[in-house]
Design an enzyme around this catalytic site. Structure first.
Site, mmCIF file in Angstrom:
data_model
loop_
_atom_site.group_PDB
_atom_site.id
_atom_site.type_symbol
_atom_site.label_atom_id
_atom_site.label_comp_id
_atom_site.label_asym_id
_atom_site.label_seq_id
_atom_site.Cartn_x
_atom_site.Cartn_y
_atom_site.Cartn_z
ATOM 1 N N HIS A 89 18.715 44.697 4.004
ATOM 2 C CA HIS A 89 18.695 46.026 4.627
ATOM 3 C C HIS A 89 19.636 46.992 3.916
ATOM 4 C CE1 HIS A 89 22.087 44.685 7.382
ATOM 5 N NE2 HIS A 89 22.392 45.959 7.320
ATOM 6 N N ASP A 224 18.141 38.071 5.214
ATOM 7 C CA ASP A 224 18.609 39.439 4.955
ATOM 8 C C ASP A 224 19.500 39.504 3.706
ATOM 9 O OD1 ASP A 224 19.211 42.095 5.131
ATOM 10 O OD2 ASP A 224 19.736 42.055 7.251
ATOM 11 N N SER A 652 27.917 45.021 6.619
ATOM 12 C CA SER A 652 26.651 44.428 6.217
ATOM 13 C C SER A 652 26.681 44.043 4.743
ATOM 14 C CB SER A 652 25.506 45.411 6.445
ATOM 15 O OG SER A 652 25.164 45.422 7.789
#
Ligand code: ARG
Length: 716
Positions: A89, A224, A652
């Protein structure tokens, strides 16, 4: 030293006061001060020293951690050739931008077979921290007695001077950042790299498996991750893109461990958490729960539905809108969850109790007594206007056509002068071409009609811009909803900013007259002027008082009980958090295991579903149990795991490291039961969701057929 000095110092130095007696894994610690936590970390299983984490004289772990694009994500270097891991992402925008309907790497995945096949990503850059320095003593004394405005200007000026001094004669860049609402300041020196290339990505059916349904939730089965490479010039220095550039040779890269994990294992997350607000007041929480969060969710909902409908119609539109859709959807669900969990965990009551304690302590102390009265007044004055800007920012200007309309609206003066108008139109040609390439008219038109209706219904009438009445009069159609629809239709049918040819014609002969009766320009201009001339002051006044009182409150809390203020709120600076692999019980009678497996990916599989579909070869590989060296003792490829590390957005892509500093996973999400985590770290529920490095490598080698794993230093 007086008491205040000691306690403030304890904050600045990050001294753990009550930690040893009450271990929680709350804390986003400054790496340069992490030495203070060493004993506690060792107790929890840490096998290195804190010098291995941060050291300005020797290569240390911090040299392998990168800030992406100014702070939207974190990445880590995993080879001596500048190979970079981050989340899917985080790479999403780059991957979507590099995709076309005929070369759709977002849907199909991509693995470069050589350096030459790696794809430069325009606009993407990373920064690596060279060093950080406490400059509180160089700034705070200069701020005494200044008004809030002068204070900000002074901090800016001193910050620029210190940054310049720190980087003179180097290729580095530096900035001074404020901590704890202005109770401390640090200088950060970075090296910037602007030649970043995509090396590989799994298809989004893996990288975004579970989509928005699974987002912010555990148990999770998302792969991810995506892979980039940092390029440098011949002298190994950060540089803009050039064919001559070569893979960057880092001071440090992370080895990768296949040894596996179990509950209780020490874990450390190293990255750039964006923003927490752990000292938010009860008033702030009430306002968020009752007004601001529902406003954000409602307006985002409108945009998402309008986009989704169009994205489902054709691939080009899908590729054009995917990245922005994902971003809006991510925080749409975030604010739903935050509101829910603030209520469930009774965070308002917790804050009220803390504030009562503070007020009792503050009695008779001139600096602190009465700050909450002042704060309440500020909230009361601001509250009637708080959602105006929410509906404006999240709704009205959420129409993409604003990208062209707003520059024109803001250039009203320039456009009156033919020469300047021409120059401006020339400058806008490029961005307009870009804009129309991906402009989706039907969804945009819907967004204007529906966000206008939301504003009309939810914002007090006396705050409406005059144009709303004009629209209702000119496009009268029974109900406001129908009128706004009619208006939006007319706007998109006639405006220069909603059609490529009309815009091109305008740029040939730009003038204010050409825009005088343009509905889009009138519309956005009126909303903007109305806000700027009448309502922005309420928010500016509020911010100013809020900032001042927050600063005093944090200083007071530190004095009252230093254990309440052990680390500063996240502010996109490099932090270390440590904790353990840990499962949890989301609610009574339900237990969540600490890990998920590849079998669970298969269990969630729904053929042709946009969130739970899987690539064909995935099913094949699973059927044949082709797991290679990535299977664990149970014969599963581990997919996800959870820890109680303290992280937030911006983290992230951060590496999850084991006790020896080896890479065991990538942090990529938080869990539903602790969505209020940016405001309160709930020890019982807060978890950090990670993708297991063994799944990452399995996806690269087996699913992707890439031999990139050979480039890594794998520890078995
Ligand atoms: N919730 C994740 C984060 O903010 C992002 C997950 C992206 N995936 C998605 N389905 N939108 O870090």
């Amino acid at each position: 030293m007086n008491r205040l000095k000691i306690t403030l110092l304890s904050f600045v130095l990050g001294i753990s006061v009550s930690y040893a007696s009450d271990p929680t894994d709350e804390g986003m610690w400054l790496p340069s001060l992490i030495g203070k936590n060493e004993a506690q970390m060792k107790k929890q299983g840490f096998k290195l020293t804190t010098k291995d984490i941060y050291d300005i004289n020797n290569a240390s772990l911090k040299d392998a951690i990168v800030r992406m694009g100014g702070g939207f994500c974190t990445g880590e270097i995993v080879s001596d050739k500048g190979l970079l891991f981050t989340n899917h992402h985080c790479g999403y925008d780059a991957i979507a931008t590099l995709s076309t309907p005929t070369d759709n790497i977002l849907d199909n995945g991509f693995w470069a077979k050589s350096n030459a096949e790696e794809r430069p990503v325009e606009g993407l850059f990373i920064d690596i921290l060279v060093r950080m320095e406490d400059v509180t003593d160089k700034i705070m004394p200069e701020l005494k007695g200044l008004s809030e405005k002068d204070r900000a200007a002074k901090v800016n000026q001193l910050g620029n001077e210190l940054s310049k001094k720190a980087t003179d004669g180097t290729d580095y860049n530096a900035s001074v950042r404020e901590f704890a609402k202005g109770n401390a300041y640090y200088l950060f020196v970075f090296e910037k790299f602007s030649d970043i290339r995509l090396v590989g990505t799994p298809p989004q059916s893996i990288g975004k498996y579970g989509g928005d349904t699974d987002n912010w939730e555990w148990p999770r089965h998302t792969g991810d991750f995506s892979v980039f490479r940092i390029y440098a010039n011949k002298n190994n220095k950060g540089a803009d893109y050039s064919q001559e550039n070569v893979p960057y040779k880092p001071k440090k890269f992370l080895p990768v461990s296949l040894k596996g994990i179990k509950p209780g294992d020490f874990t450390m997350v190293f990255g750039f958490p964006g923003r927490t607000n752990r000292y938010e007041t009860s008033m702030g929480i009430k306002l968020a729960i009752e007004k601001v969060n529902p406003g954000i969710v409602k307006n985002r909902d409108i945009r998402l539905k309008a986009w989704k409908e169009e994205m489902d119609k054709d691939v080009a539109t899908k590729l054009a809108l995917s990245s922005e859709y994902a971003n809006i959807a991510n925080y749409w669900k975030y604010f739903i969850g935050q509101t829910q969990q603030l209520q469930r965990l009774k965070v308002y009551d917790q804050k009220v109790a803390m504030e009562a304690k503070f007020n009792a302590w503050a009695k008779g102390k001139a600096e602190y007594e009465g700050i909450f009265e002042e704060w309440q007044k500020a909230y009361a004055a601001y509250e009637p206007y708080a959602t105006h800007s929410t509906y404006l920012n999240q709704g009205i200007i959420g129409a993409n056509v604003v990208n062209l309309a707003l520059p024109l609206v803001m250039a009203e003066e320039q456009l009156k002068d033919p020469v300047r108008a021409k120059a401006m139109a020339e400058r806008m040609k490029g961005s307009a071409d870009e804009f129309f390439k991906s402009f989706n008219l039907p969804s945009d038109q819907k967004i204007v009609a529906q966000t206008l209706l939301a504003f009309y219904n939810d914002i007090p009438k006396e705050q409406h811009p005059a144009i709303i009445q004009e629209i209702l009069a000119k496009f009268s159609a029974g109900t406001p909803e129908e009128s706004f629809k009619k208006f939006a239709q007319e706007m998109y049918l006639t405006s220069v900013v909603t059609n490529k040819d009309r815009f091109a014609k305008f740029t040939e002969n730009p003038s204010t007259e050409a825009l005088a009766n343009d509905w889009a320009l009138k519309y956005f201009s009126d909303f903007r002027k109305n806000y700027l001339t009448k309502y922005s002051k309420y928010s500016a006044d509020f911010q100013e008082i809020d900032k001042k009182l927050s600063r005093i409150y944090i200083k007071g809390l530190t004095e009252m009980d230093p254990s309440l203020v052990q680390y500063p709120d996240a502010n996109s600076t490099l932090r270390v958090s440590y904790g353990n692999v840990q499962d949890y019980d989301p609610r009574d009678g339900v237990h969540y295991n600490y890990k998920t497996n590849i079998t669970g990916v298969i269990e969630k599989y729904k053929p042709n579903d946009y969130e739970f579909d899987l690539p064909k070869n995935f099913l094949e590989l699973y059927k044949n149990k082709d797991f290679g060296q990535y299977a664990d003792a149970q014969g599963e490829v581990p997919v996800g795991f959870i820890t109680n590390n303290d992280i937030t957005g911006g983290n992230s892509g951060s590496p999850v490291l084991n006790a020896k500093g080896e890479l065991i996973g990538l942090a990529f999400d938080g869990n539903w039961e602790a969505m209020s985590g940016d405001i309160v770290f709930d020890k019982k529920y807060k978890r950090c969701i990670n993708v297991d490095i063994r799944y990452v490598l399995w996806c690269i080698e087996k699913l992707g057929g890439s031999d990139l794993v050979k480039e890594l230093k794998v520890v078995k």
